[in-house]
Motif scaffolding. Sequence first.
Motif, PDB file in Angstrom:
ATOM      1  N   ARG A 266       0.796  -1.215   0.000  1.00 17.94           N
ATOM      2  CA  ARG A 266       0.000   0.000   0.000  1.00 17.94           C
ATOM      3  C   ARG A 266       0.835   1.273   0.000  1.00 17.94           C
ATOM      4  NH1 ARG A 266      -5.402  -0.935   1.172  1.00 17.94           N
ATOM      5  NH2 ARG A 266      -5.644   1.228   0.520  1.00 17.94           N
ATOM      6  N   LEU A 267       2.142   1.161  -0.177  1.00 17.77           N
ATOM      7  CA  LEU A 267       2.964   2.360  -0.308  1.00 17.77           C
ATOM      8  C   LEU A 267       2.540   3.147  -1.546  1.00 17.77           C
ATOM      9  CD1 LEU A 267       6.611   1.117   0.345  1.00 17.77           C
ATOM     10  CD2 LEU A 267       5.376   2.796   1.718  1.00 17.77           C
ATOM     11  N   PRO A 268       2.768   4.472  -1.577  1.00 13.89           N
ATOM     12  CA  PRO A 268       2.568   5.202  -2.835  1.00 13.89           C
ATOM     13  C   PRO A 268       3.337   4.492  -3.951  1.00 13.89           C
ATOM     14  CG  PRO A 268       2.974   6.744  -1.055  1.00 13.89           C
ATOM     15  CD  PRO A 268       3.190   5.365  -0.483  1.00 13.89           C
ATOM     16  N   ALA A 269       2.718   4.394  -5.115  1.00 12.20           N
ATOM     17  CA  ALA A 269       3.264   3.544  -6.180  1.00 12.20           C
ATOM     18  C   ALA A 269       4.676   3.932  -6.608  1.00 12.20           C
ATOM     19  CB  ALA A 269       2.327   3.566  -7.387  1.00 12.20           C
ATOM     20  N   LEU A 270       4.956   5.237  -6.707  1.00  9.40           N
ATOM     21  CA  LEU A 270       6.290   5.657  -7.108  1.00  9.40           C
ATOM     22  C   LEU A 270       7.323   5.285  -6.048  1.00  9.40           C
ATOM     23  CD1 LEU A 270       5.598   9.197  -8.648  1.00  9.40           C
ATOM     24  CD2 LEU A 270       6.224   7.113  -9.873  1.00  9.40           C
ATOM     25  N   THR A 271       6.964   5.474  -4.790  1.00 12.34           N
ATOM     26  CA  THR A 271       7.869   5.110  -3.701  1.00 12.34           C
ATOM     27  C   THR A 271       8.127   3.609  -3.709  1.00 12.34           C
ATOM     28  OG1 THR A 271       7.144   6.946  -2.311  1.00 12.34           O
ATOM     29  CG2 THR A 271       8.134   5.063  -1.182  1.00 12.34           C
ATOM     30  N   ARG A 272       7.073   2.827  -3.932  1.00 12.13           N
ATOM     31  CA  ARG A 272       7.231   1.375  -3.922  1.00 12.13           C
ATOM     32  C   ARG A 272       8.091   0.913  -5.105  1.00 12.13           C
ATOM     33  NH1 ARG A 272       4.421  -3.770  -4.827  1.00 12.13           N
ATOM     34  NH2 ARG A 272       4.890  -5.034  -2.998  1.00 12.13           N
ATOM     35  N   ALA A 273       7.924   1.571  -6.255  1.00 12.68           N
ATOM     36  CA  ALA A 273       8.751   1.223  -7.419  1.00 12.68           C
ATOM     37  C   ALA A 273      10.230   1.445  -7.105  1.00 12.68           C
ATOM     38  CB  ALA A 273       8.334   2.063  -8.625  1.00 12.68           C
ATOM     39  N   ALA A 274      10.530   2.569  -6.462  1.00 14.46           N
ATOM     40  CA  ALA A 274      11.921   2.860  -6.113  1.00 14.46           C
ATOM     41  C   ALA A 274      12.448   1.840  -5.104  1.00 14.46           C
ATOM     42  CB  ALA A 274      12.037   4.270  -5.559  1.00 14.46           C
ATOM     43  N   LYS A 275      11.627   1.465  -4.124  1.00 17.98           N
ATOM     44  CA  LYS A 275      12.056   0.500  -3.114  1.00 17.98           C
ATOM     45  C   LYS A 275      12.252  -0.887  -3.718  1.00 17.98           C
ATOM     46  CE  LYS A 275      10.246   2.565   1.143  1.00 17.98           C
ATOM     47  NZ  LYS A 275      11.512   2.444   1.912  1.00 17.98           N
ATOM     48  N   LEU A 276      11.347  -1.286  -4.599  1.00 20.02           N
ATOM     49  CA  LEU A 276      11.475  -2.596  -5.229  1.00 20.02           C
ATOM     50  C   LEU A 276      12.789  -2.710  -5.998  1.00 20.02           C
ATOM     51  CD1 LEU A 276       7.834  -3.081  -6.592  1.00 20.02           C
ATOM     52  CD2 LEU A 276       8.945  -4.526  -4.876  1.00 20.02           C
TER      53      LEU A 276
ATOM     54  N   ASP B 113      20.169  -4.429 -11.680  1.00 21.86           N
ATOM     55  CA  ASP B 113      19.998  -2.977 -11.750  1.00 21.86           C
ATOM     56  C   ASP B 113      20.678  -2.441 -13.000  1.00 21.86           C
ATOM     57  OD1 ASP B 113      19.238  -0.449 -11.007  1.00 21.86           O
ATOM     58  OD2 ASP B 113      20.650  -0.262  -9.343  1.00 21.86           O
ATOM     59  N   TRP B 114      20.250  -1.254 -13.440  1.00 19.61           N
ATOM     60  CA  TRP B 114      20.941  -0.570 -14.505  1.00 19.61           C
ATOM     61  C   TRP B 114      22.264  -0.024 -13.978  1.00 19.61           C
ATOM     62  CZ3 TRP B 114      15.481   0.421 -14.375  1.00 19.61           C
ATOM     63  CH2 TRP B 114      14.793  -0.021 -15.511  1.00 19.61           C
ATOM     64  N   PRO B 115      23.294   0.059 -14.832  1.00 15.30           N
ATOM     65  CA  PRO B 115      24.600   0.521 -14.347  1.00 15.30           C
ATOM     66  C   PRO B 115      24.631   2.002 -13.985  1.00 15.30           C
ATOM     67  CG  PRO B 115      24.658   0.138 -16.715  1.00 15.30           C
ATOM     68  CD  PRO B 115      23.352  -0.403 -16.235  1.00 15.30           C
ATOM     69  N   ASP B 116      23.815   2.817 -14.673  1.00 15.46           N
ATOM     70  CA  ASP B 116      23.853   4.252 -14.398  1.00 15.46           C
ATOM     71  C   ASP B 116      22.564   4.908 -14.881  1.00 15.46           C
ATOM     72  OD1 ASP B 116      24.138   4.431 -17.226  1.00 15.46           O
ATOM     73  OD2 ASP B 116      26.312   4.341 -17.025  1.00 15.46           O
ATOM     74  N   ALA B 117      22.436   6.220 -14.612  1.00 12.50           N
ATOM     75  CA  ALA B 117      21.228   6.961 -14.996  1.00 12.50           C
ATOM     76  C   ALA B 117      21.066   7.025 -16.511  1.00 12.50           C
ATOM     77  CB  ALA B 117      21.272   8.365 -14.413  1.00 12.50           C
ATOM     78  N   ALA B 118      22.180   7.096 -17.236  1.00 11.70           N
ATOM     79  CA  ALA B 118      22.103   7.164 -18.698  1.00 11.70           C
ATOM     80  C   ALA B 118      21.420   5.913 -19.260  1.00 11.70           C
ATOM     81  CB  ALA B 118      23.501   7.323 -19.295  1.00 11.70           C
ATOM     82  N   SER B 119      21.698   4.762 -18.668  1.00  5.42           N
ATOM     83  CA  SER B 119      21.074   3.519 -19.118  1.00  5.42           C
ATOM     84  C   SER B 119      19.571   3.541 -18.860  1.00  5.42           C
ATOM     85  CB  SER B 119      21.695   2.328 -18.382  1.00  5.42           C
ATOM     86  OG  SER B 119      23.088   2.260 -18.608  1.00  5.42           O
ATOM     87  N   VAL B 120      19.181   4.172 -17.751  1.00 10.75           N
ATOM     88  CA  VAL B 120      17.752   4.275 -17.457  1.00 10.75           C
ATOM     89  C   VAL B 120      17.072   5.194 -18.468  1.00 10.75           C
ATOM     90  CG1 VAL B 120      16.036   4.756 -15.674  1.00 10.75           C
ATOM     91  CG2 VAL B 120      18.301   3.964 -15.015  1.00 10.75           C
ATOM     92  N   LEU B 121      17.752   6.261 -18.854  1.00 11.31           N
ATOM     93  CA  LEU B 121      17.201   7.166 -19.870  1.00 11.31           C
ATOM     94  C   LEU B 121      16.988   6.430 -21.189  1.00 11.31           C
ATOM     95  CD1 LEU B 121      19.094  10.540 -19.292  1.00 11.31           C
ATOM     96  CD2 LEU B 121      16.614  10.190 -19.245  1.00 11.31           C
ATOM     97  N   ASP B 122      17.933   5.542 -21.545  1.00 11.99           N
ATOM     98  CA  ASP B 122      17.765   4.741 -22.761  1.00 11.99           C
ATOM     99  C   ASP B 122      16.510   3.878 -22.651  1.00 11.99           C
ATOM    100  OD1 ASP B 122      20.086   5.791 -23.806  1.00 11.99           O
ATOM    101  OD2 ASP B 122      21.353   4.113 -23.164  1.00 11.99           O
ATOM    102  N   LYS B 123      16.316   3.298 -21.470  1.00 14.77           N
ATOM    103  CA  LYS B 123      15.128   2.461 -21.251  1.00 14.77           C
ATOM    104  C   LYS B 123      13.862   3.306 -21.313  1.00 14.77           C
ATOM    105  CE  LYS B 123      12.959  -1.343 -20.178  1.00 14.77           C
ATOM    106  NZ  LYS B 123      12.882  -2.467 -21.141  1.00 14.77           N
ATOM    107  N   LEU B 124      13.944   4.544 -20.823  1.00 19.88           N
ATOM    108  CA  LEU B 124      12.795   5.449 -20.864  1.00 19.88           C
ATOM    109  C   LEU B 124      12.383   5.726 -22.307  1.00 19.88           C
ATOM    110  CD1 LEU B 124      10.964   7.169 -18.980  1.00 19.88           C
ATOM    111  CD2 LEU B 124      12.569   9.055 -19.343  1.00 19.88           C
TER     112      LEU B 124
ATOM    113  N   ALA C 223      10.507   6.321 -12.007  1.00 25.15           N
ATOM    114  CA  ALA C 223      10.817   6.144 -10.585  1.00 25.15           C
ATOM    115  C   ALA C 223      12.244   5.635 -10.416  1.00 25.15           C
ATOM    116  CB  ALA C 223       9.827   5.175  -9.938  1.00 25.15           C
ATOM    117  N   ASN C 224      12.659   4.740 -11.317  1.00 24.20           N
ATOM    118  CA  ASN C 224      14.026   4.228 -11.285  1.00 24.20           C
ATOM    119  C   ASN C 224      15.042   5.304 -11.614  1.00 24.20           C
ATOM    120  OD1 ASN C 224      14.555   1.115 -11.026  1.00 24.20           O
ATOM    121  ND2 ASN C 224      12.521   1.372 -11.880  1.00 24.20           N
ATOM    122  N   LEU C 225      14.704   6.171 -12.555  1.00 19.15           N
ATOM    123  CA  LEU C 225      15.612   7.251 -12.920  1.00 19.15           C
ATOM    124  C   LEU C 225      15.847   8.161 -11.712  1.00 19.15           C
ATOM    125  CD1 LEU C 225      17.236   8.810 -15.028  1.00 19.15           C
ATOM    126  CD2 LEU C 225      15.137  10.002 -15.674  1.00 19.15           C
TER     127      LEU C 225
END
Length: 270
Positions: free
Chosen positions: A142-152, A162-173, A208-210
């Motif tokens: 029941r956590l807020p969904a964005l918070t839970r996504a970050a925790k998961l 995990d992704w190696p860095d923020a740039a990799s997350v941007l590619d996924k975005l 949320a991951n970014l």
Amino acid sequence: MTDAPAAIAELIEIMARLRHPETGCPWDQVQDFASIAPYTIEEAYEVEDAIAKGEPAVLMDELGDLLFQVVYHARMAEERGWFAFHDVAKAISDKMIRRHPHVFGEAAARTAEGQVGAWEVQKAAERAARAETGTLAGIPARLPALTRAAKLTRRAGRVGFDWPDAASVLDKLEEEAAELRAELSNEQQAADHEAIKDEVGDLLFVLANLARKLDLDPEDCLRGANRKFERRFGFIEQKLLFEGKSPADSTLDRMEELWRAAKHHERSGR
């Protein structure tokens, strides 16, 4: 200073009187855990808001409201023979002692980084004792969904997923955005509502991951964006009011023009 034990005892007694089946408050008498839970969550957010405002008197008041929620739940549990407020206080005291052996026991994990590691080891042991297995066990649904996504994903990241860095997350975005565009261009869009919902969910999950990879709280980021939108839309309404109009009387082009003016006004004021 207020006598702490006496103040707590008075609060517990007030709660008992409110819940008394014959002489209590009619509203409080009929409440249960499910009906009170939304108020508990709301009070926690109000504490956070008071902290952001930096007003000690308001913070004290909101902390009192939050404490009352704990007393409320404990009283309902006591009525069912489960536990009482003093059991809650003892349980959290025992937990804090267990999780801080460097303070209350063996001298270890003196650095902040070391304590985080020790804390996680202790929490994992507690989850195992509750028969909660798996890397993601114990993260409240029941956590807020964005918070839970970050925790998961933070939990998964601890075991190397995990992704190696923020740039990799941007590619996924970008990949997820392309998949959403593909769904939106589908001629059977009406029939693919669930597919569109799924893709939007994926997009939010990656965002949320970014935030997490940038050491940001995604909920805090979105709250900031909400405040910014309110501020800028308020600017639009004020300007339109001077023109004798409301947003409903205006055109989208005019409101876009004023939106840009609001952004310029904020930037020039920095």
